[in-house]
Design a protein around this motif. Structure first.
Motif, short mmCIF file in Angstrom:
data_model
loop_
_atom_site.label_atom_id
_atom_site.label_comp_id
_atom_site.label_asym_id
_atom_site.label_seq_id
_atom_site.Cartn_x
_atom_site.Cartn_y
_atom_site.Cartn_z
N SER A 84 7.92 107.04 48.61
CA SER A 84 6.49 106.69 48.55
C SER A 84 6.22 105.54 47.60
O SER A 84 5.20 104.86 47.70
N THR A 85 7.14 105.29 46.65
CA THR A 85 6.93 104.22 45.67
C THR A 85 7.57 102.91 46.08
O THR A 85 7.52 101.93 45.33
N LEU A 86 8.16 102.85 47.27
CA LEU A 86 8.88 101.65 47.69
C LEU A 86 8.03 100.38 47.64
O LEU A 86 8.50 99.35 47.15
N PRO A 87 6.77 100.39 48.13
CA PRO A 87 5.98 99.15 48.04
C PRO A 87 5.76 98.68 46.60
O PRO A 87 5.92 97.50 46.31
N ALA A 88 5.40 99.62 45.71
CA ALA A 88 5.18 99.23 44.31
C ALA A 88 6.49 98.78 43.67
O ALA A 88 6.51 97.80 42.89
N ALA A 89 7.59 99.47 43.96
CA ALA A 89 8.88 99.08 43.41
C ALA A 89 9.30 97.71 43.91
O ALA A 89 9.89 96.91 43.17
N SER A 90 9.00 97.40 45.18
CA SER A 90 9.32 96.08 45.73
C SER A 90 8.52 94.99 45.03
O SER A 90 9.05 93.91 44.72
N ALA A 91 7.23 95.27 44.79
CA ALA A 91 6.39 94.29 44.10
C ALA A 91 6.90 94.03 42.69
O ALA A 91 6.96 92.88 42.24
N ILE A 92 7.31 95.08 41.98
CA ILE A 92 7.80 94.89 40.61
C ILE A 92 9.16 94.22 40.62
O ILE A 92 9.52 93.48 39.70
#
Length: 386
Positions: free
Chosen positions: A200-208
């Motif tokens: 579920s955190t993949l989009p935020a992790a990709s942005a960071i």
């Protein structure tokens, strides 16, 4: 308003301050140690690389373990191993042994920082998550400002033995503070495979990841670029650190009050502008302006993205969510340093910063997609509640 400044939050945040200061003592002095042991420039880079790689490998493992078995044991053993690794540096007599110790040290770094960092997220109220992450990040910023200068001073005026003893002492203080702070998390009985990544955190992790990609290039190549245009490299990092210190807590409050997009979108835009200014700089003024903009943009975006990352995961999966975030950040720094090194070798420093600006554009694009999904999910929950 929910209380942020509780005893556990203060103790754990200060614990991270001492832990990161202990690590940052080694950043400017490790190349000197490698050289003293007869190592080459490539081995200086390898010493940094194997530490980061070990952290990247072990973080996903410890994240799942934290959710399954709790935080406290991993805090104690991770910090204990980290401190013992610091002491062991004084016994190293060759490059091969140093590299092996760097792997062990990187693993202990993954365990200790993920465990303490996850415990901090446990004690931050949901409604003040952005502000809490801002203050937590500020502790790391202060360590980044103090640690390298202190490390160089100790090596020049004392010895490497004194440096490692000081680093171990700081880690011992971190262990004491973290042990006193009682972690509220209680693991739920569960079975099956331990999660290594929180999807579920993949989009935020990709942005960071794409934001950290640039950070790796900044820390590696700004000193070289500044010297090439007759500017003291310390000027950039001083202006950056001062701005970052002011930006983090304020950005966190704004994120909690008005939503993450209110902070992240302009912050990433400012970061892009800072890199463009840096690519055009030919003197002190351009370097300082770029540093101020970069501190404002990066300092505001990072804690907001970290808060979003936690908000996407279930409360009983904060360990693996924190590990996913830190893994993305470490991986971005490591790969950014390597990839932008190739760019620098064949094109020059201005192109490095322009490519970095493009990486932040990718980060911004990912966040805009994420923001729309979050808004849609919020509307679904509101409709379900009504």
């Amino acid at each position: 308003m929910e209380k942020l400044w509780t005893k556990p939050f203060v103790l754990l945040t200060v614990s991270m301050l001492f832990l990161f200061t202990s690590l940052y003592l080694l950043l400017p002095t490790m190349p000197l140690l490698v050289t003293q042991l007869g190592g080459t420039e490539s081995q200086v880079g390898l010493a940094a690389g194997v530490f980061t790689l070990a952290a990247v490998v072990f973080r996903p493992i410890v994240g799942g373990l934290l959710d399954r078995y709790g935080r406290q044991a991993f805090i104690v053993w991770g910090l204990l191993l980290f401190g013992l690794s610091m002491i062991a540096y004084d016994w190293i007599a060759g490059i091969a042994a140093l590299m092996a110790l760097r792997v062990l040290h990187g693993a202990s770094w993954a365990f200790s920082t993920t465990a303490v960092g996850t415990s901090i997220t446990d004690v931050i109220p949901t409604g003040r998550r952005g502000e809490g992450m801002g203050w937590y990040g500020l502790a790391m910023t202060m360590a980044m400002a103090v640690g390298p200068m202190l490390g160089i001073w100790v090596v020049r005026n004392e010895s490497f033995g004194g440096l490692f003893l000081l680093a171990a002492g700081l880690c011992a203080v971190s262990l004491l503070l973290a042990s006193v702070a009682k972690a509220p998390y209680r693991p739920k009985p569960s079975s099956g495979r331990i999660a290594l990544f929180e999807k579920s955190t993949l989009p935020a992790a990709s942005a960071i990841f794409f934001l950290a990609f640039v950070y790796g290039g900044i820390t590696t190549f700004v000193p070289l670029f500044a010297e090439s245009i007759d500017v003291n490299p310390g000027t950039f990092f001083l202006a950056y650190a001062v701005t970052l210190t002011a930006a983090r807590p304020l950005a966190g409050k704004l994120s909690d009050r008005y939503g993450a997009a209110f902070v992240v979108v302009p912050a990433l835009a400012v970061t892009i502008g800072s890199l463009i200014v840096l690519s055009l700089a030919d003197g002190l003024a351009g370097v300082v302006v770029s540093a101020v903009l970069y501190g404002l943009g990066f300092g505001s975006a990072q804690p907001a993205l970290q808060a979003i990352n936690l908000g996407l995961a279930d409360p009983d999966r904060r360990g693996v969510a924190t590990a996913s975030y830190m893994t993305a950040f470490d991986l971005g720094i490591g790969l950014g340093s390597i990839a932008l090194g190739w760019v620098s070798q064949y094109t020059g420093y201005p192109t490095v910063f322009q490519v970095g600006a493009g990486s932040v554009v990718v980060s911004l694009s990912i966040f805009l997609v994420l923001a729309r999904r979050m808004a849609a999910k919020h509307r679904e929950r509101a409709n379900a509640a009504s």
